[in-house]
Design a protein around this motif. Structure first.
Motif: not given
Length: 234
Positions: A60-64
């Protein structure tokens, strides 16, 4: 699930004037996407599948660009606007209908495995770049100004600004300066240092001009006294 999704979308529509439709929010808002990564990660975290929860959180961190620890507890109606750089620590608790802007940190101040992150009350708005540190509570319906650093408890219905954060309004009334510093009264060490340098520079310029004048006088050519000059008249 669909009731929660509807509330999340409505929160964005209510608090972001740039949001034009539910479809736009659903497709284009990373602050919404990260909530569902977090809820899935939090589900695994609570069932002692902590590594899997951390892995989902990492995706989630990587994508957002928003980092929420799977151990954090988030209330419904949370709206993360833009969101890049937001960090929410493991023991953070965020109430319902909270608004968080980009660059906000809910951080800890201890290395002990205990409650070390903030608790955010209902209806709180946290401005861009603000940092809230430690196991403190921010009261319901308070506002944290952009760039503020909050390290102590904030009463409900307060406005906090500055580094360190100071309450300047409470329940719609201005807090007297004797109770909390106003932003205009807060020390500015950088400005003070610059003023000292400028004052010293002016003094040095005056000293240089004086030395130049003395040096010029000491090297002035000798002028013999006039033949009409009479020492008796001195």
């Amino acid at each position: 699930m669909f009731t929660t999704l509807k509330r999340d979308i409505q929160a964005a529509l209510d608090r972001d004037p740039a949001a034009r439709s539910a479809l736009e929010v659903l497709v284009c808002y990373p602050g919404l996407h990260v909530l569902y990564f977090h809820r899935l990660a939090h589900w695994f975290w609570n069932r002692n599948l902590k590594t899997l929860g951390r892995a989902i959180s990492h995706v989630g961190r990587f994508l957002t660009g928003i980092e929420i620890h799977p151990g954090a507890r988030l209330g419904q109606g949370l709206f993360i606007d833009h969101g890049t750089g937001v960090v929410i620590g493991e023991t953070s608790e965020v109430g319902e209908d909270v608004t968080i802007y980009q660059g906000v940190t809910l951080g800890g101040t201890s290395l002990e495995k205990k409650k070390r992150h903030p608790t955010i009350g209902k209806g709180v708005v946290i401005g861009a770049g603000a940092t809230i540190l430690g196991p403190i509570r921010v009261g319901d319906n308070s506002r944290i100004g952009s760039g503020s650093v909050v390290v102590k408890e904030v009463p409900p219905n307060s406005l906090v600004v500055g580094v360190p954060g100071q309450v300047i309004y409470r329940d719609g009334k201005r807090v007297p300066p004797s109770t909390d510093l106003e932003m205009t009264d807060m020390p500015d060490p950088a400005g003070k240092a610059i003023r000292c340098v400028l004052e010293r520079l002016q003094e040095l310029e005056k000293e240089v001009e004086t030395l130049k004048k003395e040096l010029a006088d000491s090297h002035a050519p000798y002028a013999p006294p006039s033949r009409y000059h009479s020492p008796r008249n001195d």
